[in-house]
Design a protein around this motif. Structure first.
Motif, PDB file in Angstrom:
ATOM      1  N   LEU A 112       0.814  -1.231  -0.014  1.00  0.00           N
ATOM      2  CA  LEU A 112       0.065  -0.183   0.258  1.00  0.00           C
ATOM      3  C   LEU A 112       1.011   1.319   0.039  1.00  0.00           C
ATOM      4  N   ILE A 113       1.907   1.385   0.701  1.00  0.00           N
ATOM      5  CA  ILE A 113       2.624   2.667   0.793  1.00  0.00           C
ATOM      6  C   ILE A 113       3.230   3.088  -0.395  1.00  0.00           C
ATOM      7  N   PRO A 114       4.141   2.109  -1.400  1.00  0.00           N
ATOM      8  CA  PRO A 114       4.605   2.544  -2.444  1.00  0.00           C
ATOM      9  C   PRO A 114       3.504   3.035  -3.443  1.00  0.00           C
ATOM     10  N   GLN A 115       2.504   2.286  -3.646  1.00  0.00           N
ATOM     11  CA  GLN A 115       1.371   2.525  -4.531  1.00  0.00           C
ATOM     12  C   GLN A 115       0.705   3.809  -4.176  1.00  0.00           C
ATOM     13  N   VAL A 116       0.563   4.120  -2.981  1.00  0.00           N
ATOM     14  CA  VAL A 116       0.036   5.710  -2.363  1.00  0.00           C
ATOM     15  C   VAL A 116       0.910   6.632  -2.811  1.00  0.00           C
ATOM     16  N   PHE A 117       2.249   6.329  -2.372  1.00  0.00           N
ATOM     17  CA  PHE A 117       3.246   7.181  -2.582  1.00  0.00           C
ATOM     18  C   PHE A 117       3.612   7.651  -3.862  1.00  0.00           C
ATOM     19  N   ASP A 118       3.408   7.013  -4.947  1.00  0.00           N
ATOM     20  CA  ASP A 118       3.329   7.185  -6.334  1.00  0.00           C
ATOM     21  C   ASP A 118       2.552   8.151  -6.938  1.00  0.00           C
ATOM     22  N   VAL A 119       1.363   8.472  -6.108  1.00  0.00           N
ATOM     23  CA  VAL A 119       0.350   9.260  -6.911  1.00  0.00           C
ATOM     24  C   VAL A 119      -0.056  10.320  -5.975  1.00  0.00           C
ATOM     25  N   LEU A 120       0.586  10.502  -4.788  1.00  0.00           N
ATOM     26  CA  LEU A 120       0.281  11.436  -3.875  1.00  0.00           C
ATOM     27  C   LEU A 120       1.418  12.823  -3.609  1.00  0.00           C
ATOM     28  N   ASP A 121       1.104  13.972  -3.564  1.00  0.00           N
ATOM     29  CA  ASP A 121       1.872  15.190  -3.145  1.00  0.00           C
ATOM     30  C   ASP A 121       2.075  15.380  -1.862  1.00  0.00           C
ATOM     31  N   ILE A 122       0.942  15.008  -0.959  1.00  0.00           N
ATOM     32  CA  ILE A 122       1.033  15.227   0.503  1.00  0.00           C
ATOM     33  C   ILE A 122       1.719  14.448   1.348  1.00  0.00           C
ATOM     34  N   PRO A 123       2.284  14.572   2.513  1.00  0.00           N
ATOM     35  CA  PRO A 123       3.200  13.387   3.272  1.00  0.00           C
ATOM     36  C   PRO A 123       2.144  12.455   3.501  1.00  0.00           C
TER      37      PRO A 123
END
Lengths: 358, 358
Positions: free
Chosen positions: A204-215
């Motif tokens: 979940l973390i890397p998949q969210v990270f790749d599309v998110l700008d906020i921390p």
């Protein structure tokens, strides 16, 4: 290694957040101790009346001048259907009899009351000049987000899927807690069926990270410096830890609940709707087993939660862990009985040592 | 940063193992390419006849002189119960009719045949001087472990709980693959109910690490350098990656299967017993939806697997992804259509860059 955009945003030394565990664990002592040690203490205010919330905020201010946060449950409409309520009543009857708990008064909650409480809680957060407010079970309205931001309050959402994380960002959240399938207590899933959000943090973390700008703040199964560093590698810049703080000396969780976690193994931690009508993770016990036969047919949250309240309270008073909700993440073997200071020192040292060895 | 006890044990440059995905993906080209690039290619031999296995081993030797491994399924007793088989037959009938697949001959497998095949596979592994053999769905007998070790074959087990990892170590395994709940394809759980083993890697790796002496290999949702470094922080000294290699050019997975993963989101990946009678993770589709009503009552593996074989084969030939098994881990958004060389270069560079930046 600890300073980053999240620690600056929250004005804390270590981007380590104590999960806002509603229903008892987040005592004044726990919240104050976490903030004093440089993390972020959080009041799990989901079940608190406005008066209780104001009073706890004022008590914490007496113990620390460091920032701390409040977590609120976003109200969601629900309906009370007679047939479903009777089914739950029938299943609970033998347990009531065994524990000698009288029939609940059954003054069922209503969505309108929940909304009113939520608005009053928000008002107190603004009046008491709280600097950080996080949300679970949904995203507050644009009006609420605007109002909080006008009052310089940092707003943090909760997501269990990539889509939920995007919805939080679009709603103007300053950061998002990404709750993995490992997490103890209630699932934060609010968009689609509860099953959708059961994604392990490694995915979940890397998949969210790749599309998110906020921390991105990682939550679920993280108990020590290894988890903090792993979450960092995957793209999180902070962690939120529940079970690790729940077993701490300062936590208000029932002593038997803490003991049960200390003795548990990872394969005894299950998902259940039995206690509240909303999926949550905790240690398996008799109550979960009995209710599992009709689990999908139980009333929705918060109805089931009200129906089981007297049983849970009575069981806790009698020390009957078979009928208590023993929330826990999937890492009970990593739990340590420590004070908050000992725990914070331990995990900070572990993370720094691991960092220097990599 | 790559050399460690596992890379020395397996005689490879990078402790990156291509998961032994049985049933098509692990072509000679895939296995040889992974080993050539310094990782460990693995034949998923679970469904291969002894002749097919020998022939593939010899083909791979022509393409690479680097070590590669074989994975076998440990046979487990099962019984064919008429009522359960009829239930499955009734559920499958409309799908057979839609695809115009005739009734299967229903020459059901037997445990005795499975044992015979397993013994022949082991014989070939020894004769062909394979250096690494891993096991799924159980632990082989002490006699088998001893025999393989006498022939200088490294033996690797699979575990989904701490208890299963300990059982593997006690049985003399040289290393253990720890399969998190994120993993695609079949769950390796062999001790207790399948549900017991659904533990996310963030929780499972450190809890196994704390009680294990042998090297730990992390599997489940790992697709890139971030996952490799995170697994390392948690205590793994190697990773096993399935879905990342499944979508590679050299993989033998159906082109539609690869496309489906490339277009999928993490919340479309579900657990199902529908295809094989054993819990496995893949992309949700019509077949899973239809069978979900009676999922717990389906025949055990490998019976259900045999019953659905013709449907899956026919669906693949017709390009009907609704009736194919589209195994995938929980990180489909991280999948990249690359050659093995490109993938290996990418993840190694990512891990090294992350390592230097931490």
């Amino acid at each position: 290694m600890w300073e980053n955009s999240l620690s600056r945003l929250l004005k804390i030394n270590y981007p380590i957040i104590q999960a806002p565990m509603a229903g008892g664990p987040t005592t004044t002592e726990l919240v104050a101790a976490v903030s004093t040690e440089g993390g972020l203490g959080m009041i799990g205010a989901g079940y608190l009346s406005p008066d209780q919330l104001r009073s706890q905020i004022q008590e914490i201010h007496k113990l620390t001048d460091k920032p701390f946060g409040i977590n609120l449950f976003v109200p969601k409409p629900y309906t009370a259907d007679g047939k479903t309520l009777r089914l739950a009543g029938d299943l609970l009857k033998p347990i009531r009899e065994e524990l000698q708990v009288g029939e609940d008064l059954l003054v069922l909650p209503t969505f309108e009351q929940d909304v009113k409480t939520f608005e009053e809680q928000l008002k107190i957060i603004i009046e008491e000049q709280i600097s950080i407010c996080s949300f679970t079970f949904g995203i507050p309205s644009p009006q609420v987000v605007t109002k909080l931001k006008e009052n310089s309050i940092v707003v943090i959402g909760t997501a269990t899927t990539v889509e939920e994380a995007i919805l939080n960002e679009k709603a103007g959240m300053d950061a998002v807690v990404v709750q993995g399938a490992e997490a103890g207590g209630h699932r934060g899933t609010f968009y689609g069926h509860e099953d959708r959000g059961l994604i392990g943090l490694m995915s979940l973390i890397p998949q969210v990270f790749d599309v998110l700008d906020i921390p991105l703040i990682a939550a679920g199964g993280i108990m020590d410096g290894r988890g903090i560093m792993a979450a960092k590698c995957l793209g999180a810049i902070g962690v939120q830890m529940g079970t690790a703080f729940l077993v701490c000396k300062e936590s208000g969780a029932n002593a038997l609940h803490k003991e049960a976690i200390m003795e548990a193994t990872e394969d005894q931690v299950v998902l259940t709707r039995a206690f509240s009508g909303k999926m949550a993770r905790g240690l398996n016990n008799g109550f979960i087993e009995i209710m599992s036969q009709k689990e999908e047919e139980l009333p929705d949250y918060p109805l089931q939660n009200e129906l089981t309240k007297a049983i849970r309270k009575n069981a806790a008073a009698k020390g009957s862990t078979e009928y208590m909700s023993l929330w826990s993440g999937q890492s009970p073997r990593l739990a340590k009985k420590l004070t908050v200071r000992q725990l914070m020192n331990k995990i900070i040292l572990e993370a720094e040592t691991l960092h220097s060895k990599l």
